[in-house]
Design a protein around this motif. Structure first.
Motif, PDB file in Angstrom:
ATOM      1  N   LEU A 103       0.826  -1.209   0.000  1.00 24.97           N
ATOM      2  CA  LEU A 103       0.000   0.000   0.000  1.00 24.97           C
ATOM      3  C   LEU A 103       0.861   1.261   0.000  1.00 24.97           C
ATOM      4  O   LEU A 103       0.605   2.209  -0.752  1.00 24.97           O
ATOM      5  CB  LEU A 103      -0.909   0.004   1.226  1.00 24.97           C
ATOM      6  N   ASP A 104       1.876   1.263   0.835  1.00 26.03           N
ATOM      7  CA  ASP A 104       2.728   2.444   0.949  1.00 26.03           C
ATOM      8  C   ASP A 104       3.440   2.737  -0.372  1.00 26.03           C
ATOM      9  O   ASP A 104       3.560   3.899  -0.779  1.00 26.03           O
ATOM     10  CB  ASP A 104       3.744   2.234   2.066  1.00 26.03           C
ATOM     11  N   ARG A 105       3.903   1.713  -1.043  1.00 25.46           N
ATOM     12  CA  ARG A 105       4.591   1.930  -2.323  1.00 25.46           C
ATOM     13  C   ARG A 105       3.652   2.493  -3.372  1.00 25.46           C
ATOM     14  O   ARG A 105       4.011   3.412  -4.115  1.00 25.46           O
ATOM     15  CB  ARG A 105       5.191   0.608  -2.828  1.00 25.46           C
ATOM     16  N   GLU A 106       2.433   1.959  -3.452  1.00 27.23           N
ATOM     17  CA  GLU A 106       1.508   2.402  -4.481  1.00 27.23           C
ATOM     18  C   GLU A 106       0.945   3.792  -4.194  1.00 27.23           C
ATOM     19  O   GLU A 106       0.776   4.596  -5.109  1.00 27.23           O
ATOM     20  CB  GLU A 106       0.353   1.398  -4.619  1.00 27.23           C
ATOM     21  N   VAL A 107       0.664   4.081  -2.930  1.00 23.57           N
ATOM     22  CA  VAL A 107       0.012   5.348  -2.586  1.00 23.57           C
ATOM     23  C   VAL A 107       1.017   6.477  -2.417  1.00 23.57           C
ATOM     24  O   VAL A 107       0.779   7.601  -2.867  1.00 23.57           O
ATOM     25  CB  VAL A 107      -0.828   5.177  -1.301  1.00 23.57           C
ATOM     26  N   ASN A 108       2.154   6.179  -1.780  1.00 22.90           N
ATOM     27  CA  ASN A 108       3.116   7.230  -1.458  1.00 22.90           C
ATOM     28  C   ASN A 108       4.381   7.176  -2.306  1.00 22.90           C
ATOM     29  O   ASN A 108       5.071   8.187  -2.451  1.00 22.90           O
ATOM     30  CB  ASN A 108       3.501   7.146   0.025  1.00 22.90           C
ATOM     31  N   GLY A 109       4.693   6.010  -2.855  1.00 26.25           N
ATOM     32  CA  GLY A 109       5.896   5.886  -3.678  1.00 26.25           C
ATOM     33  C   GLY A 109       5.666   6.199  -5.142  1.00 26.25           C
ATOM     34  O   GLY A 109       6.627   6.461  -5.874  1.00 26.25           O
ATOM     35  N   THR A 110       4.428   6.149  -5.594  1.00 28.99           N
ATOM     36  CA  THR A 110       4.079   6.487  -6.973  1.00 28.99           C
ATOM     37  C   THR A 110       2.837   7.378  -6.949  1.00 28.99           C
ATOM     38  O   THR A 110       2.321   7.713  -5.891  1.00 28.99           O
ATOM     39  CB  THR A 110       3.782   5.224  -7.809  1.00 28.99           C
ATOM     40  N   THR A 111       2.375   7.741  -8.132  1.00 30.27           N
ATOM     41  CA  THR A 111       1.127   8.495  -8.213  1.00 30.27           C
ATOM     42  C   THR A 111      -0.060   7.546  -8.085  1.00 30.27           C
ATOM     43  O   THR A 111       0.090   6.322  -8.182  1.00 30.27           O
ATOM     44  CB  THR A 111       1.037   9.260  -9.541  1.00 30.27           C
ATOM     45  N   TRP A 112      -1.245   8.117  -7.885  1.00 25.03           N
ATOM     46  CA  TRP A 112      -2.476   7.323  -7.795  1.00 25.03           C
ATOM     47  C   TRP A 112      -3.465   7.880  -8.831  1.00 25.03           C
ATOM     48  O   TRP A 112      -4.347   8.665  -8.519  1.00 25.03           O
ATOM     49  CB  TRP A 112      -3.056   7.382  -6.388  1.00 25.03           C
ATOM     50  N   ASP A 175     -11.261   5.307  -6.794  1.00 23.49           N
ATOM     51  CA  ASP A 175     -11.428   6.461  -7.682  1.00 23.49           C
ATOM     52  C   ASP A 175     -12.073   7.665  -6.991  1.00 23.49           C
ATOM     53  O   ASP A 175     -12.658   8.523  -7.641  1.00 23.49           O
ATOM     54  CB  ASP A 175     -12.261   6.076  -8.899  1.00 23.49           C
ATOM     55  N   ILE A 176     -11.964   7.766  -5.667  1.00 21.25           N
ATOM     56  CA  ILE A 176     -12.565   8.878  -4.932  1.00 21.25           C
ATOM     57  C   ILE A 176     -11.580  10.048  -4.892  1.00 21.25           C
ATOM     58  O   ILE A 176     -10.424   9.892  -4.476  1.00 21.25           O
ATOM     59  CB  ILE A 176     -12.931   8.466  -3.498  1.00 21.25           C
ATOM     60  N   TRP A 177     -12.039  11.231  -5.321  1.00 17.37           N
ATOM     61  CA  TRP A 177     -11.227  12.449  -5.242  1.00 17.37           C
ATOM     62  C   TRP A 177     -11.903  13.431  -4.295  1.00 17.37           C
ATOM     63  O   TRP A 177     -12.965  13.140  -3.732  1.00 17.37           O
ATOM     64  CB  TRP A 177     -11.042  13.041  -6.639  1.00 17.37           C
ATOM     65  N   TYR A 178     -11.301  14.596  -4.116  1.00 15.76           N
ATOM     66  CA  TYR A 178     -11.843  15.573  -3.172  1.00 15.76           C
ATOM     67  C   TYR A 178     -13.246  16.044  -3.562  1.00 15.76           C
ATOM     68  O   TYR A 178     -14.094  16.260  -2.704  1.00 15.76           O
ATOM     69  CB  TYR A 178     -10.923  16.797  -3.089  1.00 15.76           C
ATOM     70  N   ILE A 179     -13.469  16.209  -4.855  1.00 12.74           N
ATOM     71  CA  ILE A 179     -14.761  16.706  -5.329  1.00 12.74           C
ATOM     72  C   ILE A 179     -15.330  15.709  -6.329  1.00 12.74           C
ATOM     73  O   ILE A 179     -14.694  15.390  -7.339  1.00 12.74           O
ATOM     74  CB  ILE A 179     -14.618  18.090  -5.996  1.00 12.74           C
ATOM     75  N   PRO A 187     -17.197  18.322   0.003  1.00  7.81           N
ATOM     76  CA  PRO A 187     -15.849  17.797  -0.250  1.00  7.81           C
ATOM     77  C   PRO A 187     -15.690  16.415   0.365  1.00  7.81           C
ATOM     78  O   PRO A 187     -16.248  16.118   1.424  1.00  7.81           O
ATOM     79  CB  PRO A 187     -14.941  18.832   0.417  1.00  7.81           C
ATOM     80  N   MET A 188     -14.898  15.568  -0.307  1.00  3.01           N
ATOM     81  CA  MET A 188     -14.754  14.181   0.121  1.00  3.01           C
ATOM     82  C   MET A 188     -13.313  13.879   0.498  1.00  3.01           C
ATOM     83  O   MET A 188     -12.384  14.604   0.134  1.00  3.01           O
ATOM     84  CB  MET A 188     -15.216  13.240  -1.010  1.00  3.01           C
ATOM     85  N   LYS A 189     -13.141  12.792   1.206  1.00  6.90           N
ATOM     86  CA  LYS A 189     -11.814  12.296   1.553  1.00  6.90           C
ATOM     87  C   LYS A 189     -11.326  11.406   0.411  1.00  6.90           C
ATOM     88  O   LYS A 189     -11.994  10.438   0.051  1.00  6.90           O
ATOM     89  CB  LYS A 189     -11.883  11.503   2.859  1.00  6.90           C
ATOM     90  N   PRO A 190     -10.178  11.692  -0.194  1.00  7.85           N
ATOM     91  CA  PRO A 190      -9.739  10.916  -1.358  1.00  7.85           C
ATOM     92  C   PRO A 190      -9.285   9.506  -0.982  1.00  7.85           C
ATOM     93  O   PRO A 190      -8.998   9.211   0.184  1.00  7.85           O
ATOM     94  CB  PRO A 190      -8.579  11.746  -1.918  1.00  7.85           C
ATOM     95  N   SER A 191      -9.215   8.664  -1.986  1.00  4.55           N
ATOM     96  CA  SER A 191      -8.855   7.256  -1.764  1.00  4.55           C
ATOM     97  C   SER A 191      -7.515   7.107  -1.075  1.00  4.55           C
ATOM     98  O   SER A 191      -7.354   6.263  -0.175  1.00  4.55           O
ATOM     99  CB  SER A 191      -8.833   6.517  -3.110  1.00  4.55           C
ATOM    100  N   GLU A 192      -6.527   7.912  -1.490  1.00 10.20           N
ATOM    101  CA  GLU A 192      -5.195   7.770  -0.905  1.00 10.20           C
ATOM    102  C   GLU A 192      -5.206   7.991   0.606  1.00 10.20           C
ATOM    103  O   GLU A 192      -4.466   7.331   1.342  1.00 10.20           O
ATOM    104  CB  GLU A 192      -4.211   8.758  -1.544  1.00 10.20           C
ATOM    105  N   SER A 193      -6.049   8.903   1.072  1.00  9.53           N
ATOM    106  CA  SER A 193      -6.125   9.160   2.514  1.00  9.53           C
ATOM    107  C   SER A 193      -6.668   7.943   3.254  1.00  9.53           C
ATOM    108  O   SER A 193      -6.179   7.586   4.340  1.00  9.53           O
ATOM    109  CB  SER A 193      -7.005  10.380   2.788  1.00  9.53           C
ATOM    110  N   TYR A 194      -7.694   7.299   2.682  1.00  2.56           N
ATOM    111  CA  TYR A 194      -8.222   6.077   3.294  1.00  2.56           C
ATOM    112  C   TYR A 194      -7.142   4.993   3.352  1.00  2.56           C
ATOM    113  O   TYR A 194      -6.993   4.296   4.370  1.00  2.56           O
ATOM    114  CB  TYR A 194      -9.418   5.561   2.506  1.00  2.56           C
ATOM    115  N   TYR A 195      -6.405   4.842   2.269  1.00  2.00           N
ATOM    116  CA  TYR A 195      -5.403   3.781   2.214  1.00  2.00           C
ATOM    117  C   TYR A 195      -4.231   4.076   3.149  1.00  2.00           C
ATOM    118  O   TYR A 195      -3.632   3.148   3.712  1.00  2.00           O
ATOM    119  CB  TYR A 195      -4.927   3.586   0.773  1.00  2.00           C
TER     120      TYR A 195
END
Length: 350
Positions: A103-112, A175-179, A187-195
């Motif tokens: 999870l860390d590599r996909e969310v924080n090590g690359t783009t989403w 595929d959840i973004w802020y808006i 405004p919504m919480k994006p997928s990366e924040s959940y992960y």
């Protein structure tokens, strides 16, 4: 002499009022000092027009290059079969550590790019979002099994809170973004924040497991239950391949074939790494049952299917010599891994 003077009244300058104050006058050659704005010669106006045309052309080129160049920079398929999680204490779970590292590599090590809006270059990417979505599906399954079976004492105790949180966070769509007005006006919480929250919960579980404050039941029946559900996921992936081949095979331009291929690729890759780690967690059980070699072959089959990466995914005729079918090739490794998984479940039941 008459005191009256027959003088013609002089015109008074009219002040611009309202919106006319903000409308500039186009400069005219040879204008008098009373004209609004500076005066330009024909040559000067020609140079200004040329500069505007060049500026507009450069801007257009930059816009046209923004998406392809940005997409190339963002695109990355992380399918390294040698990927490992950071070292952890012996008491902790290798599987949980691998889930957190993936999870860390996909969310924080690359783009989403799965949730990128249209004005981000990643919005035009297709293969990478499908690959990452396949990984999330595998992670959801394994973490859910930890919550329901492996991370609790024989089902009689309550589920571990950290595993509950991790499973809930991973259950959010990628595929959840802020808006997103189709989901909510707020405004919504994006997928990366959940992960990222899931990463914290998984690390919390492993930390408490190291201190002896969490449960990790390394029993054959728990492993059997987990493999059974993973086998069902692989069966669903195989059905997706069958359906796509039945409906679209023989087409060089099957635009859905790469979606199926890369989603399955991500699922196979994540399952391969997670099951490799799970084999370390349950090494004693597998050794007692004599299933270590078949387990390693199953992981190997998953990785062979996961590292396939053709230039273009073609859904050709399955019997054609000139037109490949990459879905069928992937399906071979997927079904072989599933057959080996079923063989392991048979062994565990004895």
């Amino acid at each position: 002499m008459s005191d009256d003077f027959d003088l013609e009244p002089q015109p008074q300058p009219v002040a611009k009022t309202g919106w006319r104050r903000f409308v500039p006058s186009w400069p005219r050659s040879g204008s008098s000092d009373l004209d609004d704005g500076p005066s330009y010669t024909a040559a000067e106006r020609s140079r200004i027009a040329t500069a505007l045309r060049w500026g507009g052309g450069v801007l257009l080129v930059l816009i046209l290059l923004y998406y392809p160049i940005g997409a190339v920079i963002s695109h990355k398929i992380n399918d390294d079969p040698a990927f490992t999680a950071p070292a952890i204490p012996a008491e902790a779970s290798q599987t949980v550590a691998m889930a957190s590292a993936l999870l860390d590599r996909e969310v924080n090590g690359t783009t989403w790019p799965a949730n990128s809006p249209w004005f981000f270059p990643g919005a035009i990417l297709d293969n990478m979002p499908n690959f990452q979505s396949g990984e999330i599906q595998a992670l959801q399954r394994v973490v859910t099994e930890f919550r329901d079976q492996i991370g609790r004492a024989r089902g009689t105790s309550s589920a571990d809170r950290a595993l509950q949180d991790a499973a809930a966070y991973l259950n959010n769509q990628p595929d959840i973004w802020y808006i997103d007005l189709s989901r909510s006006w707020a405004p919504m919480k994006p997928s990366e924040s959940y992960y990222n929250d899931a990463i914290k919960a998984l690390n919390d579980f492993n930390g408490r497991l190291t201190r002896g404050d969490a449960v990790f039941e390394r029993r054959a029946d728990n492993l059997l239950s987990t493999l059974d559900r993973i086998g069902k996921d692989l069966g669903a992936a195989s059905d997706d391949i069958d359906r796509e081949i039945d409906e679209q095979s023989g087409s060089w331009f099957d635009l859905n074939a790469d979606d199926v291929f890369y989603r399955n690729k991500g699922e196979l890759y994540a399952y391969g790494l997670l099951l490799k780690a799970l084999g370390q967690d349950f090494r004693q059980v597998l050794t007692e049952k004599g299933a270590v070699r078949i387990w390693d072959r199953m992981v190997g089959s998953m990785m062979e299917g996961a590292v396939l990466q053709p230039w273009f995914v073609i859904n050709g005729e399955t019997a054609s010599m000139m037109q490949p079918n990459h879905l069928a090739e992937q399906g071979f490794y997927l079904l072989r891994a599933r057959a080996q998984l079923e063989e392991i479940t048979d062994i565990l039941q004895k």
